[in-house]
Design an enzyme around this catalytic site. Structure first.
Site, PDB file in Angstrom:
ATOM      1  CD  GLU A   1      31.911  72.992  30.681  1.00  0.00           C
ATOM      2  OE1 GLU A   1      32.644  73.685  29.932  1.00  0.00           O
ATOM      3  OE2 GLU A   1      32.355  72.290  31.595  1.00  0.00           O
TER       4      GLU A   1
ATOM      5  CD  GLU B   1      35.697  70.657  28.153  1.00  0.00           C
ATOM      6  OE1 GLU B   1      36.804  71.147  28.441  1.00  0.00           O
ATOM      7  OE2 GLU B   1      34.805  71.303  27.596  1.00  0.00           O
TER       8      GLU B   1
HETATM    9  C1  FCB Z   1      35.693  74.061  29.401  1.00  0.00           C
HETATM   10  C2  FCB Z   1      35.876  73.661  30.841  1.00  0.00           C
HETATM   11  C3  FCB Z   1      35.327  74.646  31.838  1.00  0.00           C
HETATM   12  C4  FCB Z   1      35.599  76.068  31.401  1.00  0.00           C
HETATM   13  C5  FCB Z   1      35.097  76.295  30.002  1.00  0.00           C
HETATM   14  C6  FCB Z   1      35.256  77.712  29.510  1.00  0.00           C
HETATM   15  O1  FCB Z   1      36.715  73.527  28.638  1.00  0.00           O
HETATM   16  O2  FCB Z   1      35.265  72.404  31.070  1.00  0.00           O
HETATM   17  O3  FCB Z   1      35.869  74.363  33.097  1.00  0.00           O
HETATM   18  O4  FCB Z   1      36.931  76.342  31.533  1.00  0.00           O
HETATM   19  O5  FCB Z   1      35.767  75.431  29.128  1.00  0.00           O
END
Ligand code: FCB
Length: 486
Positions: A377, A184
């Site tokens: 994620e 990210e």
């Molecule tokens: C993302 C991050 C991770 C966590 C989630 C909820 O932005 O990569 O580390 O904080 O959100």
């Protein structure tokens, strides 16, 4: 090139998905994730140097409750127990990140053997448990010593990150075959270099933000080259940017779908909430035209070779998707934001719950970048606590995950190659500026006693994994229909 497809069934039905139902392709990687600073603790142990997050946590008011990652889940000392819990859930893969300041306490120079050994022990333990390690090289914890030299603003950061990658790959590539370079970048550029909410806690000019981005993208490329050059086994290499998804409220209208797609790939805000300023250089080797116009004079000077370095062949496009934004076709033929209905479902951080994002996100990204997708994620924060009988019931997380996985299944059934899904997170942890207030885990962590407990969602996920998704489809549900074909 990706060899997951080999595990995914015959050539007639390359994704191995049966019509109807919710069974996923053979070999689908069911996983969960974490990151070093969020779970490890042990910040002063075995020669680890300070990171930008250690520093930010000392700043008054920066983190809810004044929390820090000093202890976090104490995973550094408890990783064997944690891996045993993962095994009990039947996890196929575990995504975790390496703490750069454990490998190079000052950010440069030789590898710290004790730091390297921790990750050797962890990966060995995972492999013994039959869990495939999925390693992220950078999940935001830059050594403070490098930040003191300008961090991502310094063009040398490309070289620093490449050297660090070489240390990690030399040490671990006899057992690790799956690599994510950077997590990210959109977030640490915006929250870390613009809004000063995340480390390194800076509010810089747009020009500087874009320069830090430019070096990040070059560092990604240099890191891919280092992995390809040094890996001892055939490897899969990707990255894990934020996936911004604008999805059509009228999926039956090709115009509405086209408008949503165009918005998904637009550069139209100063918060770096976009796909293409990051993804286009990495995949196509150039910045997008609309971004060049939008940022104008703030765009950094591009040296010969910079864009070529960014564009390295990848095996998969990893993407973190939690939520999307509904859009309709406006009178001008362009996408127009649609407000959520009053009372629309939200998580504990108020992010709207929109399962459509896991259909349209992978679909749009695959159409544009033509790489197999890995959902690196997806998950939700919820106000979890043990009930009086000690059980942690989190039906909202089960429902969230079920809906998103069904949407993802629909994308796969429509022909989008999706190799894996990593739920965020394996366990409750230090949620950056939100401290321990937000619980994203499938494993509950008592941050006073360090006791762990599988939430109901973890038991539920175990069944999903064991049946390769078959238990996702609610009883009596019709086979998923698809709104559009890729
Ligand atoms: C993302 C991050 C991770 C966590 C989630 C909820 O932005 O990569 O580390 O904080 O959100």
């Amino acid at each position: 090139m990706n060899d997951y497809s080999k595990q995914n069934g015959s050539t007639n039905n390359p994704r191995g998905v049966q019509g109807g139902g919710s069974v996923f392709p053979r070999g689908f990687l069911w996983g969960a994730g974490s990151s070093s600073y969020q779970i490890e603790g042990a910040v002063n142990v075995d020669g680890r140097g300070p990171s930008v997050w250690d520093t930010l946590c000392t700043r008054s008011g920066a983190i809810v409750g004044g929390h820090t990652g000093d202890v976090a889940c104490d995973h550094y000392h408890r990783f064997r127990d944690d891996v045993a819990l993962m095994k009990s859930m039947g996890l196929k893969s575990y995504r975790f990140s390496i703490a750069w300041p454990r490998i190079q306490p000052d950010g440069v120079g030789p590898a710290n053997t004790k730091g390297v050994d921790f990750y050797r022990r962890l990966t060995d333990c995972l492999l013994e448990a039959g869990i495939r390690p999925f390693v992220t090289l950078y999940h935001w914890d830059m050594p403070q010593a490098l930040q003191n030299r300008g961090g991502w603003l310094n063009r040398e950061s490309v070289h620093w990150f490449s050297e660090y990658t070489r240390h990690v790959v030399t040490a671990l590539s006899d057992r690790v075959t799956d690599w994510i370079t950077i997590n990210e970048p959109q977030i640490y550029i915006n929250l870390g270099h613009n809004q000063a909410k995340h480390a390194p806690g800076l509010a810089m000019s747009l020009r500087e933000q874009l320069l830090a981005t430019h070096h990040t993208l070059m560092a990604h490329g240099a890191s891919v080259m280092a992995i390809r050059g040094l890996a001892k086994k055939p490897s899969h290499v990707g990255w894990a940017p934020v996936g911004r998804v604008d999805f059509p409220v009228d999926p039956g209208s090709p115009e509405c779908v086209a408008a949503a797609r165009a918005n998904t790939f637009a550069v139209d805000n100063l918060g770096h909430w976009n796909n293409t300023w990051f993804g286009d250089p990495v995949i196509f080797g150039h910045y997008p035209e609309d971004g060049l116009k939008y940022y104008g004079a703030a765009v950094p000077k591009i040296e010969p070779g910079d864009m070529e370095l960014m564009k390295q062949p990848l095996d998969f496009y990893g993407v973190n998707i939690y939520s999307g934004a509904p859009v309709r076709l406006g009178a001008n033929g362009k996408a127009e934001a649609v407000a959520h209905a009053p009372g629309h479902a939200r998580n504990a951080l108020s992010w709207p719950i929109t399962p459509e994002c896991l259909y349209w996100g992978p679909k749009f990204l695959y159409e544009r970048y033509q790489l197999p997708i890995v959902i690196t994620e997806n998950g939700m924060t919820n106000l979890d606590s043990p009930d009086v009988d000690g059980v942690v019931r989190d039906p909202q997380r089960i429902d969230y995950t079920r809906r998103h996985l069904l949407a993802l299944h629909r994308a796969i059934a429509d022909g989008v190659p999706v190799n894996g899904y990593f739920h965020w997170s394996i366990m409750d942890n230090f949620e950056w500026a939100e401290g321990y207030k937000d619980r994203f885990g499938m494993i509950y962590v008592d941050f006073v006693t360090q006791e762990r407990k599988l939430k109901e969602s973890a038991h539920w996920y175990r069944e999903v994994i064991a049946t390769n998704g078959a238990t996702l489809a609610p009883a009596g549900a019709a086979a998923p229909t698809s709104a559009a074909k890729v």
